[in-house]
Design an enzyme around this catalytic site. Structure first.
Site, PDB file in Angstrom:
ATOM      1  N   ASP A  18       0.811  -1.214   0.000  1.00 49.89           N
ATOM      2  CA  ASP A  18       0.000   0.000   0.000  1.00 49.89           C
ATOM      3  C   ASP A  18       0.844   1.264   0.000  1.00 49.89           C
ATOM      4  OD1 ASP A  18      -1.816  -2.088   0.521  1.00 49.89           O
ATOM      5  OD2 ASP A  18      -3.180  -0.716   1.534  1.00 49.89           O
ATOM      6  N   ASP A 126      -6.734   2.084  12.345  1.00 46.73           N
ATOM      7  CA  ASP A 126      -5.488   2.839  12.251  1.00 46.73           C
ATOM      8  C   ASP A 126      -5.703   4.276  11.782  1.00 46.73           C
ATOM      9  OD1 ASP A 126      -3.787   0.996  13.267  1.00 46.73           O
ATOM     10  OD2 ASP A 126      -3.079   0.229  11.342  1.00 46.73           O
TER      11      ASP A 126
END
Length: 290
Positions: A18, A126
């Protein structure tokens, strides 16, 4: 600050799928990317990650060792508070993210960057951990969260799209489409999510428990240790078998890691409730605080 600082961004960089793709994507959008990495006790080749980030176009890579701060400023207060989520989860990732964010914000201020970015998805915890910490310390910061931006998530509708993008932009990746683990590791734990683990009926592969000895292979001989506390915080550990003593917070914690690991302590398989209401399965190795 001049206008160039408006296009300067500090990216929480891991070197994984990512954030590697996000680094290149941010450059496509005209940003100067400063890749930030925190050494929080994970087994990581930081020099290799630095070379990779620079190859992908980062203007600078900043790596900070925050392991000592993590233990003293985040883990010990959690121990003091007996902080456990849903009776099982010892908050390995939840405690690490604010520690990372704190240091990331300090870097952003020092570098004159008005923006920070992360690779957290729009469905996990997160994003909340990073952003609340960031806004508390740097209220005027601009947050770039690609996985919540239509121009990004409409372009990358699945992990295969990320793999294709990585291949097209010569981004080297350790992950393959056959084993797309989402892993988080730090001094406190290793956790895995995603892929086949999303099916609660799937038994987690044995090799993902990298921080703990298989309990079936652990010694049958008891290992006795004594931990002294002051005001709820560990100040000394003594191994009553061989006399080893540790008093430095970081070394004390690392020693407990070793003892817990070789004795097969600290595995959990949990389906937890996320902040936004979703449920998520995680396989975790905690081997020192159980």
């Amino acid at each position: 600050m001049d206008k160039a600082d408006d296009k300067k961004v500090v990216l929480a960089y891991s070197g994984g799928l990512d954030t590697s793709c996000i680094l290149v994507w941010l450059r496509e959008k005209g940003y100067q990317v400063i890749a930030f990495m925190a050494n929080i006790g994970q087994d990581e080749d930081f020099e290799e990650a630095k070379k990779k980030a620079l190859k992908l176009g980062a203007v600078k890579v900043i790596i900070q060792d925050v392991a000592k701060e993590f233990v003293e400023g985040f883990i010990w207060p959690a121990v003091q508070a007996n902080a456990i989520y849903e009776d099982r989860y010892l908050l390995g990732t939840a405690l690490a993210r604010p520690c990372i964010a704190h240091n990331m914000i300090m870097v952003a201020k020092a570098e004159g960057a008005k923006c920070i970015s992360h690779g957290a998805t729009g469905k996990g915890n997160d994003q909340i951990r990073f952003e609340l910490a960031a806004y508390a310390l740097y209220p005027e910061v601009k947050m770039i969260a690609p996985w919540r931006m239509p121009e990004f998530f409409n372009r990358f509708k699945g992990r295969q799209c990320l793999f294709d993008y990585a291949k097209a932009h010569d981004i080297p990746l350790p992950v393959t489409p056959k084993s797309p683990w989402s892993m988080d590791a730090n001094l406190m734990h290793v956790s895995y999510e995603s892929g086949i683990l999303e099916n609660p009926a799937t038994i987690a592969p044995e090799d993902i428990y990298t921080m703990t000895q298989d309990p079936k292979k652990a010694p049958f001989t008891p290992e006795r240790i004594e931990i002294k506390f002051k005001r709820g915080i560990p100040i000394q550990v003594k191994n009553l078998e061989d006399g080893t003593v540790e008093t430095c917070p970081l070394l004390l914690f690392q020693y407990l890691n070793k003892v817990g690991s070789r004795n097969g302590i600290g595995r959990i398989d949990i389906v937890e409730n996320r902040f936004i209401g979703m449920k998520s399965r995680g396989n975790e190795s905690f081997n020192k605080m159980v």
